[in-house]
Design an enzyme around this catalytic site. Structure first.
Site, PDB file in Angstrom:
ATOM      1  N   HIS A   1       0.935  -1.025   0.071  1.00 36.38           N
ATOM      2  CA  HIS A   1      -0.074  -0.289   0.206  1.00 36.38           C
ATOM      3  C   HIS A   1       0.769   1.184  -0.197  1.00 36.38           C
ATOM      4  O   HIS A   1       1.590   1.180   0.586  1.00 36.38           O
ATOM      5  CB  HIS A   1      -0.843  -0.155   1.316  1.00 36.38           C
ATOM      6  CG  HIS A   1      -1.356   0.990   1.297  1.00 36.38           C
ATOM      7  ND1 HIS A   1      -1.326   2.191   1.057  1.00 36.38           N
ATOM      8  CD2 HIS A   1      -3.305   0.684   1.116  1.00 36.38           C
ATOM      9  CE1 HIS A   1      -3.024   3.417   1.523  1.00 36.38           C
ATOM     10  NE2 HIS A   1      -4.175   1.955   0.654  1.00 36.38           N
TER      11      HIS A   1
ATOM     12  N   CYS B   1      -3.885   2.737  -4.708  1.00 35.23           N
ATOM     13  CA  CYS B   1      -5.110   3.645  -3.772  1.00 35.23           C
ATOM     14  C   CYS B   1      -4.091   4.573  -4.288  1.00 35.23           C
ATOM     15  O   CYS B   1      -3.408   5.713  -3.870  1.00 35.23           O
ATOM     16  CB  CYS B   1      -4.572   3.462  -2.702  1.00 35.23           C
ATOM     17  SG  CYS B   1      -5.032   4.831  -1.770  1.00 35.23           S
TER      18      CYS B   1
ATOM     19  N   HIS C   1      -7.901   0.739  -5.027  1.00 37.64           N
ATOM     20  CA  HIS C   1      -7.665   1.884  -3.990  1.00 37.64           C
ATOM     21  C   HIS C   1      -8.187   2.044  -5.174  1.00 37.64           C
ATOM     22  O   HIS C   1      -8.361   3.605  -5.512  1.00 37.64           O
ATOM     23  CB  HIS C   1      -7.685   1.810  -2.587  1.00 37.64           C
ATOM     24  CG  HIS C   1      -7.088   0.907  -1.658  1.00 37.64           C
ATOM     25  ND1 HIS C   1      -5.835   1.021  -0.523  1.00 37.64           N
ATOM     26  CD2 HIS C   1      -7.468  -0.310  -1.217  1.00 37.64           C
ATOM     27  CE1 HIS C   1      -6.932  -0.516   0.383  1.00 37.64           C
ATOM     28  NE2 HIS C   1      -7.318  -1.461  -0.610  1.00 37.64           N
TER      29      HIS C   1
ATOM     30  N   ASP D   1     -12.387   2.824  -1.305  1.00 36.59           N
ATOM     31  CA  ASP D   1     -11.645   3.369   0.272  1.00 36.59           C
ATOM     32  C   ASP D   1     -12.428   4.483   0.297  1.00 36.59           C
ATOM     33  O   ASP D   1     -13.779   4.317   0.505  1.00 36.59           O
ATOM     34  CB  ASP D   1     -10.174   3.961  -0.580  1.00 36.59           C
ATOM     35  CG  ASP D   1      -9.643   3.360   0.091  1.00 36.59           C
ATOM     36  OD1 ASP D   1      -9.769   3.488   1.068  1.00 36.59           O
ATOM     37  OD2 ASP D   1      -7.841   3.672  -0.053  1.00 36.59           O
ATOM     38  N   HIS D   2     -11.797   4.905   1.306  1.00 41.57           N
ATOM     39  CA  HIS D   2     -12.791   6.521   2.522  1.00 41.57           C
ATOM     40  C   HIS D   2     -14.074   6.744   2.617  1.00 41.57           C
ATOM     41  O   HIS D   2     -13.822   6.795   0.833  1.00 41.57           O
ATOM     42  CB  HIS D   2     -11.404   6.697   2.889  1.00 41.57           C
ATOM     43  CG  HIS D   2      -9.903   7.076   3.658  1.00 41.57           C
ATOM     44  ND1 HIS D   2      -9.246   7.703   3.789  1.00 41.57           N
ATOM     45  CD2 HIS D   2      -9.923   5.578   3.881  1.00 41.57           C
ATOM     46  CE1 HIS D   2      -8.422   6.589   4.381  1.00 41.57           C
ATOM     47  NE2 HIS D   2      -8.096   5.598   4.298  1.00 41.57           N
TER      48      HIS D   2
ATOM     49  N   TYR E   1     -15.061   5.226   7.047  1.00 41.03           N
ATOM     50  CA  TYR E   1     -15.229   3.254   7.113  1.00 41.03           C
ATOM     51  C   TYR E   1     -16.518   3.107   7.330  1.00 41.03           C
ATOM     52  O   TYR E   1     -17.034   1.779   7.528  1.00 41.03           O
ATOM     53  CB  TYR E   1     -14.657   2.112   7.655  1.00 41.03           C
ATOM     54  CG  TYR E   1     -13.113   2.708   7.167  1.00 41.03           C
ATOM     55  CD1 TYR E   1     -13.438   1.479   5.519  1.00 41.03           C
ATOM     56  CD2 TYR E   1     -11.890   2.893   7.456  1.00 41.03           C
ATOM     57  CE1 TYR E   1     -11.470   1.273   5.190  1.00 41.03           C
ATOM     58  CE2 TYR E   1     -10.987   2.407   6.766  1.00 41.03           C
ATOM     59  CZ  TYR E   1     -10.701   2.302   5.114  1.00 41.03           C
ATOM     60  OH  TYR E   1      -9.890   2.028   5.040  1.00 41.03           O
TER      61      TYR E   1
HETATM   62  C1  CS2 Z   1      -5.804   2.157   4.587  1.00 42.99           C
HETATM   63  C2  CS2 Z   1      -5.080   1.818   5.430  1.00 42.99           C
HETATM   64  O1  CS2 Z   1      -7.482   3.570   5.787  1.00 42.99           O
HETATM   65  C3  CS2 Z   1      -6.872   3.127   5.628  1.00 42.99           C
HETATM   66  O2  CS2 Z   1      -5.712   4.696   4.867  1.00 42.99           O
HETATM   67  O3  CS2 Z   1      -6.164   2.498   3.096  1.00 42.99           O
HETATM   68  O4  CS2 Z   1      -5.201   1.608   6.780  1.00 42.99           O
HETATM   69  C4  CS2 Z   1      -4.212   0.938   4.246  1.00 42.99           C
HETATM   70  O5  CS2 Z   1      -5.002  -0.906   5.503  1.00 42.99           O
HETATM   71  C5  CS2 Z   1      -2.794   0.132   4.779  1.00 42.99           C
HETATM   72  O6  CS2 Z   1      -1.793   0.747   5.239  1.00 42.99           O
HETATM   73  C6  CS2 Z   1      -1.977  -0.829   4.261  1.00 42.99           C
HETATM   74  O7  CS2 Z   1      -1.294  -1.577   5.597  1.00 42.99           O
HETATM   75 MN    MN Z   2      -5.943   2.978   0.512  1.00 41.76          MN
END
Ligand code: CS2
Ligand code: MN
Length: 353
Positions: free
Chosen positions: A207, A245, A272, A317-318, A331
């Site tokens: 990531h 990501c 992501h 993602d977020h 999340y």
């Molecule tokens: C995730 C990271 O919530 C987030 O931003 O993208 O916590 C991600 O899961 C970690 O960096 C991966 O090890």
């Molecule tokens: Mn991510």
């Protein structure tokens, strides 16, 4: 591509399997043993139990995010080999259970960093935001407590209080770990685990660092095209791959996301997808997935993945916090579900043209 959502397990997540299943766009879940500390061995029974929980909920476990890396491996202390041994055994146990995607990161001490976990927007939703000026004024020793107090009572990924209780010692231990050393330690780790990954067909997906530059004086190395290619070339197995990501890489506006997708072709195992809005240099806030809401062209990124024949796992993602939901920042259920629908819509349209 396979659309998924991240799920922290029934003891940690405010979102239930029943809700996730009803999104319909989602075929599987990305999960983890959230109670595990970095460096701990994952037993086969524990992996089995996680798989069963998700399968009983009508979905599949499509991969792990994350199996976290112990600081000894990142720092390169003599005990790293013991932690790498544990990591290898964990990979074997995952492989035996048919899990073939593992996301991880190589950021020193802190995982993703934000200065505001609930920045209000004019429409009443809230988002995660980052401002480099604020980071420069914060004592990193207080930063973990700050994140903890602002996380709606949830433990956030990468911000485990057990580890972050020892910040002073950690900073001391990372004192001499510059970017070259960190990179060499990553390569050492990857070379050690790759035979196991190759044996089981486990795709490792690093990531990117978030934000994609050094914070609190700690080196960050997974930040741009040059560094990513250097890392892929250092360990050429196809199983040494990347989590694309876009929010993390795109935190630096110099990164051209479409160009990056093409440059990493064949080595992106996990995507992501999210959007953010740059408001000033070093300052951004997260946005709705819709391209018009932020600085990224999501259609162009999804199209680039499609053109390159991406057949890996993808997830929104977020998301924003909407409709009064109380969840782990980034999340919640609602906005990520909207994101999944949007990405699937883009994918269907692109694939039919
Ligand atoms: C995730 C990271 O919530 C987030 O931003 O993208 O916590 C991600 O899961 C970690 O960096 C991966 O090890
Ligand atoms: Mn991510």
């Amino acid at each position: 591509m396979k659309m998924t959502m991240r799920y922290y397990g029934k003891d940690y997540d405010s979102v239930t399997l029943e809700q996730l299943r009803q999104i319909r766009y989602v075929e599987g879940l990305i999960s983890t043993l959230y109670y595990k500390q970095a460096g701990e061995l994952w037993e086969r029974d524990e992996i089995k139990a996680l798989k069963k929980e998700i399968e009983d909920g009508g979905l599949e476990l499509s991969g792990i995010e994350s199996v976290n890396i112990h600081d000894a491996i990142k720092i390169g202390t003599p005990d790293r080999d013991m932690y790498i041994e544990n990591y290898i055994k964990t990979l074997e146990n995952l492989g035996e259970e048919g899990i073939n995607l593992v996301c991880y990161n190589f950021m020193p001490i802190f995982d993703w960093t934000r200065t505001d976990l609930a920045k209000p927007r004019p429409d009443g939703s809230t988002v995660l935001a980052y401002d480099q000026n604020i980071v420069e004024k914060i004592d990193p020793n207080n930063f973990a407590a700050y994140m903890d107090e602002n996380s709606n009572g949830f433990v956030m990924p990468g911000w485990e209080p057990e580890r972050l209780g020892k910040l002073k010692e950690l900073f001391e231990a990372y004192k001499d770990v510059d970017a070259d050393k960190l990179f060499n330690n990553l390569v050492y780790f990857l070379k050690a685990i790759m035979p196991t990954c190759d044996k089981y067909g486990i795709k490792m997906a690093i990531h990117p660092d978030d934000p994609a530059w050094s914070v609190f004086g700690l080196s960050r190395i997974i930040t741009n095209k040059e560094n990513l290619l250097k890392m892929l070339n250092a360990v050429p197995s196809v199983n040494n791959g990347v989590t694309f990501c876009m929010g993390s890489l795109g935190s630096n506006p110099d990164n051209d996301l479409v160009d990056l997708v093409h440059a990493l072709k064949g080595r992106i195992h996990f995507a992501h997808i999210r959007n953010l809005k740059h408001t000033a240099p070093g300052k951004f806030e997260e946005a709705c997935h819709l391209s018009a809401d932020g600085s990224f062209d999501l259609a162009a990124v999804v199209k680039a993945l499609y053109e390159d024949g991406f057949d890996g796992v993808i997830r929104p993602d977020h998301g924003r916090m909407l409709w009064g939901e109380k969840a782990m920042p980034g999340y919640g259920l609602y906005d990520r579900a909207l994101g999944a629908a949007y990405i699937c819509g883009l994918w269907e349209m692109i694939s039919k043209n």
